[in-house]
Design an enzyme around this catalytic site. Sequence first.
Site, PDB file in Angstrom:
ATOM      1  N   CYS A  43     -50.458   8.282-107.554  1.00 18.53           N
ATOM      2  CA  CYS A  43     -50.245   8.232-108.984  1.00 18.53           C
ATOM      3  C   CYS A  43     -48.769   8.239-109.311  1.00 18.53           C
ATOM      4  O   CYS A  43     -47.928   8.268-108.431  1.00 18.53           O
ATOM      5  CB  CYS A  43     -50.884   9.454-109.636  1.00 18.53           C
ATOM      6  N   GLY A  71     -50.479   3.164-110.316  1.00  8.29           N
ATOM      7  CA  GLY A  71     -51.862   3.475-110.649  1.00  8.29           C
ATOM      8  C   GLY A  71     -52.290   2.748-111.902  1.00  8.29           C
ATOM      9  O   GLY A  71     -51.511   2.642-112.853  1.00  8.29           O
ATOM     10  N   ASN A 141     -49.232  13.822-108.371  1.00  4.13           N
ATOM     11  CA  ASN A 141     -49.261  12.668-107.470  1.00  4.13           C
ATOM     12  C   ASN A 141     -49.407  13.239-106.066  1.00  4.13           C
ATOM     13  O   ASN A 141     -48.520  13.932-105.590  1.00  4.13           O
ATOM     14  CB  ASN A 141     -47.954  11.876-107.608  1.00  4.13           C
ATOM     15  N   GLY A 142     -50.525  12.937-105.424  1.00  3.45           N
ATOM     16  CA  GLY A 142     -50.744  13.438-104.070  1.00  3.45           C
ATOM     17  C   GLY A 142     -52.198  13.781-103.858  1.00  3.45           C
ATOM     18  O   GLY A 142     -53.047  13.474-104.697  1.00  3.45           O
ATOM     19  N   CYS A 279     -43.156   9.528 -96.817  1.00  6.75           N
ATOM     20  CA  CYS A 279     -44.180   8.502 -96.570  1.00  6.75           C
ATOM     21  C   CYS A 279     -43.523   7.127 -96.392  1.00  6.75           C
ATOM     22  O   CYS A 279     -42.907   6.588 -97.311  1.00  6.75           O
ATOM     23  CB  CYS A 279     -45.154   8.458 -97.752  1.00  6.75           C
ATOM     24  N   TYR A 285     -44.689  -0.686 -99.331  1.00  3.71           N
ATOM     25  CA  TYR A 285     -45.641  -1.229-100.300  1.00  3.71           C
ATOM     26  C   TYR A 285     -45.605  -0.561-101.669  1.00  3.71           C
ATOM     27  O   TYR A 285     -45.547  -1.226-102.700  1.00  3.71           O
ATOM     28  CB  TYR A 285     -47.075  -1.133 -99.758  1.00  3.71           C
ATOM     29  N   SER A 326     -45.000  -7.400-103.215  1.00  7.90           N
ATOM     30  CA  SER A 326     -44.186  -6.402-102.529  1.00  7.90           C
ATOM     31  C   SER A 326     -43.484  -6.925-101.284  1.00  7.90           C
ATOM     32  O   SER A 326     -42.494  -6.349-100.844  1.00  7.90           O
ATOM     33  CB  SER A 326     -45.023  -5.160-102.217  1.00  7.90           C
ATOM     34  N   ASP A 391     -46.063 -10.167 -94.884  1.00 10.73           N
ATOM     35  CA  ASP A 391     -46.860  -9.247 -95.699  1.00 10.73           C
ATOM     36  C   ASP A 391     -46.398  -7.819 -95.419  1.00 10.73           C
ATOM     37  O   ASP A 391     -45.765  -7.548 -94.394  1.00 10.73           O
ATOM     38  CB  ASP A 391     -48.358  -9.407 -95.396  1.00 10.73           C
ATOM     39  N   ASP A 392     -46.752  -6.902 -96.343  1.00  9.45           N
ATOM     40  CA  ASP A 392     -46.292  -5.514 -96.173  1.00  9.45           C
ATOM     41  C   ASP A 392     -47.213  -4.706 -95.271  1.00  9.45           C
ATOM     42  O   ASP A 392     -46.792  -3.749 -94.639  1.00  9.45           O
ATOM     43  CB  ASP A 392     -46.145  -4.830 -97.538  1.00  9.45           C
ATOM     44  N   CYS A 488     -43.305  10.336 -92.162  1.00  6.19           N
ATOM     45  CA  CYS A 488     -44.717  10.486 -91.803  1.00  6.19           C
ATOM     46  C   CYS A 488     -45.245   9.160 -91.243  1.00  6.19           C
ATOM     47  O   CYS A 488     -45.005   8.109 -91.830  1.00  6.19           O
ATOM     48  CB  CYS A 488     -45.520  10.867 -93.044  1.00  6.19           C
ATOM     49  N   CYS A 491     -50.868   7.764 -90.437  1.00  2.00           N
ATOM     50  CA  CYS A 491     -51.868   6.693 -90.484  1.00  2.00           C
ATOM     51  C   CYS A 491     -51.705   5.722 -89.314  1.00  2.00           C
ATOM     52  O   CYS A 491     -52.601   4.938 -89.034  1.00  2.00           O
ATOM     53  CB  CYS A 491     -51.799   5.952 -91.823  1.00  2.00           C
TER      54      CYS A 491
HETATM   55  S1  SF4 Z   1     -50.358   8.807 -93.499  1.00  2.00           S
HETATM   56 FE1  SF4 Z   1     -49.312   6.850 -93.875  1.00  2.00          FE
HETATM   57  S2  SF4 Z   1     -49.711   6.411 -96.021  1.00  2.00           S
HETATM   58 FE2  SF4 Z   1     -50.179   8.580 -95.709  1.00  2.00          FE
HETATM   59  S3  SF4 Z   1     -48.301   9.707 -96.212  1.00  2.00           S
HETATM   60 FE3  SF4 Z   1     -48.238   9.282 -94.007  1.00  2.00          FE
HETATM   61  S4  SF4 Z   1     -47.126   7.307 -93.845  1.00  2.00           S
HETATM   62 FE4  SF4 Z   1     -47.770   7.537 -95.978  1.00  2.00          FE
END
Ligand code: SF4
Length: 513
Positions: A43, A71, A141-142, A279, A285, A326, A391-392, A488, A491
């Site tokens: 968000c 969002g 946001n989160g 992130c 993106y 993006s 692409d992103d 991070c 993912c």
């Molecule tokens: S897991 Fe991926 S999308 Fe989620 S916060 Fe970490 S880097 Fe960002």
Amino acid sequence: MTLRGSNNDPIVRAKDRLLAHPEPIQTPQINLEHASRAVKEHCGVIGIYSLKKEPVAERIVKGLAALQHRGQESWGLATPNEPIIKGLGLIGVGAAANARKILRLESNRGIGHIRYSTRGRTNLENAHPLDIHGEFAIAQNGTIANTEDLEPLVKGEFPIIDSNSDTKLAGYRLLQHYRREHDWTRAFTRLAKEISGSYSFVIVTHEGEVLAARDESGFRPLCLGWDEETQTNIVASESCALTALHAELVRDVQPGELVRFNEDGVTVTKFAESPHHHCAFEYTYFAHPSSKIDDHYVYEARRQLGRVLARKYPFKADVVIPVPDSARPAALGYSEESGIPMEEGLMKDRYRRKGSLRSFIEPTDESREEIVREIITIRPVVDGKNVIVVDDSIVRGTSSKNIVRALRDAGAKKVYMVVTFPPIRHPCYMGIDFPTHDELLATRVDGDTMSIPELNAKVANEIGVDGLGYNDIEGLSKGIGLNQNEMCFACVTGEYLGLKKNPVLRTREEMKA
Ligand code: SF4
């Protein structure tokens, strides 16, 4: 108050529309049947306090309009001791429909929110800001990944709350701590120890303070701004909102900081410490290209990522084209580094119903595909040519497949694809909606075993390209300009280092129940 802005300004348009339609206009509803089947909480938030005691509601709306890319499901704003105003859909349309109510708000302080949900259904009740027992309104946001831990702590005292709203749970828990501590910093210190997840909160208390807090890992962005002319303090998810408000970026709210705006100005305190986990997906993106996050311009990061990919995957082709919107700076970077010209071979049809929306954050496969269908190929750019598409990310692979098919239909000979984000193999529990393994193309194709070169070949076959080049973690960190150890990649790696405990893996239905 002097109105700044053009006819694109939602409030200016709202006023025009009010003159034409003296009766109140209902906020349009989005298709709940579709939206509730599968959704996402990523968000945008904003908090404003005018020291000149000017009403801030208009500026909240303008700021939210600048954050709309974060969002598109719902919007809302809250000022002290007034009913919270909310709506479903886009803020521009919602502001027009609610102009009478919004323009009546006289408070010189308030918060706003636009929503794209990871938890909870897409309905008005779940739209932020949320009232917390009449003591404050909160927006987030989160995503709080351990609601199962917070729920029993809160429900004894507030049995009526809807526990599926992670923000509401966190808000009630914060209220419990504040009632014991009588101090916001200490209350947040206690809350931070209990929360595993990501949050950039904004709060307006009924005593009239605006608060903002960023989690100690700093997953989501949050920045501080100042408008000298109107003596206004602003906190917002991204600096693009400050630009829209003609305010200057003062600095990022650092992870673990609490900001308080009141009549004495700004106070910043530290409530928690941790290694940072910014992130990476925000840079590739999610964030607006004009924003500066944690001292790094998003546009420049994307351009550098394109350069990194050109060195890693020097495909031979006639033209480089971005997937709008993006990936545009990354395509430029690839073109600059490779010497292959960049052209616009794909265009969004902005005048159709969904042409200007973003496919990834749409709630359903059907609506994502609908947006991709409204991306149009420019035949002279691709006909008879070998094309590199930039692409992103590839999340589910649906959009990529359709784009490749459209390019071949338009006469492209060979189609290569390079992707600025590494293979996404694991769900995110920190605010981005790819919640289940079985939706992710990279996981579907190989589980979690293949090297990137092996995966490139497999995914290329799946989406129908002649060659594919995923970025890797090293290239991502290099392009963005942040050290790997302050980012991070959960993912990508499945290691949820920024969380206090490993998340309970939930199905999409459980997330949205
Ligand atoms: S897991 Fe991926 S999308 Fe989620 S916060 Fe970490 S880097 Fe960002």
